[in-house]
Scaffold this motif. Structure first.
Motif, PDB file in Angstrom:
ATOM      1  N   GLU A  70       7.250   9.365  -0.532  1.00 50.20           N
ATOM      2  CA  GLU A  70       7.744   8.380   0.435  1.00 50.20           C
ATOM      3  C   GLU A  70       6.709   8.080   1.516  1.00 50.20           C
ATOM      4  N   ASN A  71       5.671   8.897   1.588  1.00 50.82           N
ATOM      5  CA  ASN A  71       4.591   8.618   2.537  1.00 50.82           C
ATOM      6  C   ASN A  71       3.514   7.718   1.934  1.00 50.82           C
ATOM      7  N   LEU A  72       3.707   7.353   0.660  1.00 52.00           N
ATOM      8  CA  LEU A  72       2.760   6.474  -0.013  1.00 52.00           C
ATOM      9  C   LEU A  72       3.140   5.019   0.205  1.00 52.00           C
ATOM     10  N   ALA A  73       2.145   4.166   0.308  1.00 60.36           N
ATOM     11  CA  ALA A  73       2.404   2.726   0.377  1.00 60.36           C
ATOM     12  C   ALA A  73       2.944   2.257  -0.975  1.00 60.36           C
ATOM     13  N   LYS A  74       3.570   1.093  -0.978  1.00 65.22           N
ATOM     14  CA  LYS A  74       4.129   0.545  -2.214  1.00 65.22           C
ATOM     15  C   LYS A  74       3.666  -0.887  -2.409  1.00 65.22           C
ATOM     16  N   CYS A  75       3.436  -1.224  -3.679  1.00 65.00           N
ATOM     17  CA  CYS A  75       3.118  -2.598  -4.073  1.00 65.00           C
ATOM     18  C   CYS A  75       4.249  -3.112  -4.954  1.00 65.00           C
ATOM     19  N   SER A  90      -5.117  -2.695   4.555  1.00 57.65           N
ATOM     20  CA  SER A  90      -6.041  -2.383   5.646  1.00 57.65           C
ATOM     21  C   SER A  90      -5.330  -2.133   6.963  1.00 57.65           C
ATOM     22  N   SER A  91      -4.090  -2.613   7.081  1.00 56.82           N
ATOM     23  CA  SER A  91      -3.325  -2.392   8.306  1.00 56.82           C
ATOM     24  C   SER A  91      -2.950  -0.930   8.485  1.00 56.82           C
ATOM     25  N   GLY A  92      -2.999  -0.154   7.368  1.00 58.37           N
ATOM     26  CA  GLY A  92      -2.664   1.263   7.439  1.00 58.37           C
ATOM     27  C   GLY A  92      -1.188   1.557   7.349  1.00 58.37           C
ATOM     28  N   CYS A  93      -0.366   0.521   7.280  1.00 58.59           N
ATOM     29  CA  CYS A  93       1.081   0.723   7.165  1.00 58.59           C
ATOM     30  C   CYS A  93       1.453   1.048   5.728  1.00 58.59           C
ATOM     31  N   LEU A  94       2.754   1.145   5.454  1.00 61.04           N
ATOM     32  CA  LEU A  94       3.215   1.477   4.108  1.00 61.04           C
ATOM     33  C   LEU A  94       3.222   0.266   3.194  1.00 61.04           C
ATOM     34  N   GLU A  95       2.672  -0.826   3.663  1.00 61.03           N
ATOM     35  CA  GLU A  95       2.529  -2.009   2.809  1.00 61.03           C
ATOM     36  C   GLU A  95       1.310  -1.814   1.911  1.00 61.03           C
ATOM     37  N   GLY A  96       1.477  -2.063   0.622  1.00 62.20           N
ATOM     38  CA  GLY A  96       0.380  -1.878  -0.325  1.00 62.20           C
ATOM     39  C   GLY A  96      -0.214  -3.196  -0.769  1.00 62.20           C
ATOM     40  N   GLU A  97      -1.403  -3.120  -1.354  1.00 61.75           N
ATOM     41  CA  GLU A  97      -2.041  -4.289  -1.935  1.00 61.75           C
ATOM     42  C   GLU A  97      -2.725  -3.862  -3.222  1.00 61.75           C
ATOM     43  N   VAL A  98      -2.811  -4.764  -4.172  1.00 62.16           N
ATOM     44  CA  VAL A  98      -3.398  -4.458  -5.470  1.00 62.16           C
ATOM     45  C   VAL A  98      -4.900  -4.705  -5.404  1.00 62.16           C
ATOM     46  N   THR A  99      -5.673  -3.672  -5.776  1.00 62.45           N
ATOM     47  CA  THR A  99      -7.132  -3.755  -5.814  1.00 62.45           C
ATOM     48  C   THR A  99      -7.598  -3.672  -7.263  1.00 62.45           C
ATOM     49  N   CYS A 100      -8.448  -4.592  -7.683  1.00 63.09           N
ATOM     50  CA  CYS A 100      -8.868  -4.659  -9.085  1.00 63.09           C
ATOM     51  C   CYS A 100     -10.384  -4.626  -9.206  1.00 63.09           C
TER      52      CYS A 100
END
Length: 277
Positions: free
Chosen positions: A134-139, A168-178
């Motif tokens: 639950e401490n991991l960001a999610k996409c 990059s905001s450091g919040c729990l919001e994730g982004e997909v990196t390819c």
């Protein structure tokens, strides 16, 4: 005598290769340099490939770089973090790469665990389990959720390896990196490459799926359109044939499918395999 049709096209001057309608991964892998002149479709007129035509027989070549016999390829210069490579001289006194492939270990983990990957890493680096997830960001992609560090599989990005990463905001919001897949033909198909073979693609391949050697039955199609007349740097040499830019070979029909080969972007002929349905 085959007819030659002069082709006039709009050119643009640019440095990056745009969305070219022809496959160019064999050129970019070899470290070839695109011409300054581009067609409006995004394709360069030609490529300059010194690492293909000016090779030292006592060196190995990979992604536009050269390596001495006995020299290892640094991880950051490898085609994959799965491969550990070094240049050596074989029993025929030819240079090639010795390759060791990583064997990833996946311990049996509970269903509440998530394997963690880095975008440029072959194997999982660790796992995060239970409440720690639950401490991991999610996409969220196409209605499916992925945890930070989890591999993401996208149908429209089959030529890339993607991972859910923390924004990059450091919040729990994730982004997909390819990251783009790198081609391995300089390691596993180098002999065919140096023997004058043409890269073969199909309708879904990112990299050449094979290399087609010139055949005695090959002939230039009589109805082929020539864009370049007889300008030497806008021609492809394939076996005993010289093709002007825009010319094609007579399609080759095999049990696997039909090979359609052309001199679209010199100096190399490339082939498209249209598989039998």
């Amino acid at each position: 005598m085959r007819g030659t049709l002069l082709f006039v096209s709009t050119l643009i001057f640019s440095s990056p290769v745009l969305a070219c309608i022809h496959p160019v991964k064999h050129y970019t892998t070899l470290g070839c340099t695109p011409s300054a002149e581009f067609y409006a479709e995004g394709c360069p007129l030609s490529y300059n490939c010194p690492t293909l035509y000016e090779r030292d027989p006592d060196k190995c070549y990979l992604l536009g770089r050269e390596y001495d016999i006995g020299q290892s390829v640094p991880p950051e210069e490898s085609i994959s973090s799965c491969y550990f490579m070094s240049c050596y001289q074989n029993n025929e006194n030819k240079t090639e790469f010795a390759v060791a492939i990583a064997d990833c270990f996946f311990p049996i983990e509970p269903d509440t665990c998530v394997y963690q990957y880095e975008p440029n890493q072959c194997c999982s680096t660790r796992s995060v389990c239970g409440d720690d997830r639950e401490n991991l960001a999610k996409c969220t992609v196409n209605g499916r959720s992925y945890y930070e560090g989890e591999r993401v599989y996208l149908e429209d990005r089959h030529c890339q390896t993607c991972v859910c990463t923390r924004a990059s905001s450091g919040c729990l919001e994730g982004e997909v990196t390819c990251q783009d897949h790198l081609c391995d033909f300089e390691v596993f198909n180098n002999k065919k490459l140096l023997d004058g073979a043409a890269p073969v693609y199909d309708d879904i391949s990112c990299c050449p799926i094979d290399w087609r050697l010139p055949q005695d039955a090959d002939a230039v199609a009589q109805c082929a359109e020539s864009y370049s007349g007889n300008i030497p740097n806008l021609q492809c040499l394939y076996g005993n044939l010289t093709l002007n830019q825009g010319e094609s070979l007579v399609p080759s029909i095999t049990q696997e499918g039909t090979y359609k080969c052309s001199c679209a972007i010199p100096p190399l002929v490339h082939c498209i395999l249209e598989r039998n349905s």
